[in-house]
Design an enzyme around this catalytic site. Structure first.
Site, short mmCIF file in Angstrom:
data_model
loop_
_atom_site.label_atom_id
_atom_site.label_comp_id
_atom_site.label_asym_id
_atom_site.label_seq_id
_atom_site.Cartn_x
_atom_site.Cartn_y
_atom_site.Cartn_z
N CYS A 113 40.49 -52.77 -70.04
CA CYS A 113 39.07 -53.67 -71.10
C CYS A 113 38.46 -54.45 -70.00
CB CYS A 113 40.94 -55.12 -71.19
SG CYS A 113 42.01 -54.55 -71.97
N TRP B 77 35.39 -52.28 -70.50
CA TRP B 77 34.74 -52.11 -71.93
C TRP B 77 34.13 -54.01 -72.10
CZ3 TRP B 77 34.82 -48.22 -75.30
CH2 TRP B 77 35.68 -46.97 -75.22
N GLU B 78 34.56 -55.17 -72.29
CA GLU B 78 34.51 -56.02 -72.58
C GLU B 78 32.93 -56.02 -71.71
OE1 GLU B 78 37.12 -59.39 -73.51
OE2 GLU B 78 36.17 -60.46 -71.63
N ARG B 79 33.95 -56.59 -70.07
CA ARG B 79 32.14 -56.82 -69.29
C ARG B 79 31.37 -56.08 -70.13
NH1 ARG B 79 36.08 -56.95 -63.72
NH2 ARG B 79 36.93 -59.17 -64.30
N SER C 167 35.28 -63.44 -69.18
CA SER C 167 35.16 -62.19 -68.07
C SER C 167 34.82 -61.72 -67.06
CB SER C 167 34.42 -60.95 -68.56
OG SER C 167 34.33 -60.80 -70.55
#
Ligand SMILES: Cc1cc2nc3c(=O)[nH]c(=O)nc-3n(C[C@H](O)[C@H](O)[C@H](O)COP(=O)(O)OP(=O)(O)OC[C@H]3O[C@@H](n4cnc5c(N)ncnc54)[C@H](O)[C@@H]3O)c2cc1C
Length: 332
Positions: free
Chosen positions: A187, A190-192, A312
């Site tokens: 996660c 992808w988020e970063r 994040s």
């Protein structure tokens, strides 16, 4: 998202560019961040961990946006080291689990239908004892309290998620017992990589708007843009923007190649958040009083983007991730 879930089978790089375009086109920064938290923090990375039944239950609803998701990891004791978390999941002997604990600073929490909750199932096993669960908002014992008065990002509602002896069935486990750290790392990759793409697009829009105004605004010697200090400051903003953008593209390309480059994602996130803050400060320097009072939010932009230094994972935590790979000659 893959076509089978109602997506268009585009790569991650295409998604990053689409988010950027939303920002360039005028979407509000908080909305862009909330969208990224739903899409990049949960929906897309989660899809690869779900079994067939879970996919049938959740993925199409998440992909269409009918179901809004939130990632619940951070606790009051500190979000930087999730391995030491105190939220516990105990097998209840009936195939299910009971979860108790409290998560804070959770983006989308007040509106979310589904929480991806990271818990400690076997505390003596450290990172290998973490387990992730899907917990719907109407699970008895789950309570959300909105955070009021955040510094910025009004369009991205945030809240505390308290779990008081919440019972979830075995099918709520994501990726298997003990796979929580791996789910969380995916996660985060992808988020970063993608969550700040929209905000970079918004920064590009703001730089263009400020430049146009400074070309038009005049003093006794001509346009203010003709002052070298003004023009070079705008040029520096552009360099910061392009540098951060290229690092995001590179991290997105690595994902498209199927590589688990956690340091690359940390590099992109560090560069983007630091660039956003520097650009926002410089925008205030060149737009001065007009920026402070701007109804379209140049000053508000500074308050919005400051939060990206922590979201994040903080900038220092990104550096710690990158430092671990130095001298090893390969991805984290
Ligand atoms: C806008 C925004 C959105 C967020 N959305 C979410 C969300 O959706 N879900 C969620 O779970 N959380 C979310 N968070 C929380 C965010 O992940 C945490 O704020 C972040 O991980 C830091 O945790 P902390 O605030 O508890 O700070 P702490 O962990 O207490 O850190 C305090 C300081 O110590 C430093 N530090 C601590 N450990 C280390 C280390 N190992 N190496 C180097 N420095 C270290 C930090 O860099 C920081 O300077 C969000 C935060 C913000 C601001």
């Amino acid at each position: 998202m893959p076509a089978e879930w109602g997506g268009r089978d585009l790569g991650f790089l295409a998604l990053v560019r689409a988010l950027e375009a939303l920002g360039q086109g005028g979407a509000e920064r908080g909305f862009l961040f909330a969208l990224g938290a739903h899409l990049l923090g949960v929906t897309i990375p989660l899809a690869r961990y779900l079994n067939d039944d879970q996919q049938r239950e959740w993925v199409e609803a998440l992909a269409s946006g009918r179901t809004l998701a939130a990632l619940a990891v951070t606790e009051t004791s500190g979000g930087s080291n999730p391995v030491t978390m105190s939220t516990r999941a105990d097998a209840d002997g009936d195939g299910g689990y009971r979860i108790s604990g409290e998560k804070v600073f959770i983006t989308n929490a007040p509106d979310a239908d589904l929480f991806l909750v990271l818990t400690s199932e076997k505390p003596d096993r450290g990172g290998f004892g973490l387990t992730a669960f899907l917990v719907p908002k109407d699970t008895p014992g789950l309570r959300v309290t909105p955070h009021r008065g955040t510094l910025g990002m009004e369009g991205a509602p945030m809240g505390t998620v308290a779990l008081d002896d919440c019972r979830v069935p075995a099918r709520a486990v994501v990726g298997g017992s003990g796979a929580g750290l791996r789910v969380f790392s995916t996660c985060m990759q992808w988020e970063r990589t993608g969550i700040l793409a929209g905000l970079l697009g918004a920064a590009e829009r703001d730089i263009a708007r400020a430049t146009a105004r400074l070309r038009e605004k005049r003093d006794g010697r001509g346009a203010l843009f003709e002052h070298e200090t003004v023009a070079l400051r705008l040029a520096r903003m552009q360099v910061r923007l392009e540098g951060a953008r290229l690092l995001l593209y590179r991290a997105a390309w690595e994902i498209d190649q199927g590589r688990r480059d956690l340091a690359g994602a940390a590099t992109a996130k560090f560069a983007a958040s630091e660039a956003l803050v520097e650009i926002a400060l410089d925008l205030m320097r060149v737009t001065a009083g007009e920026g402070w009072t701007d109804p379209q939010g140049l000053g508000g932009g500074l308050a919005d983007v400051v939060g990206t230094l922590s979201a994040s994972g903080t900038s220092d935590v990104q550096l710690a991730i990158i430092a671990r790979t130095l001298g090893r000659g390969g991805p984290a």
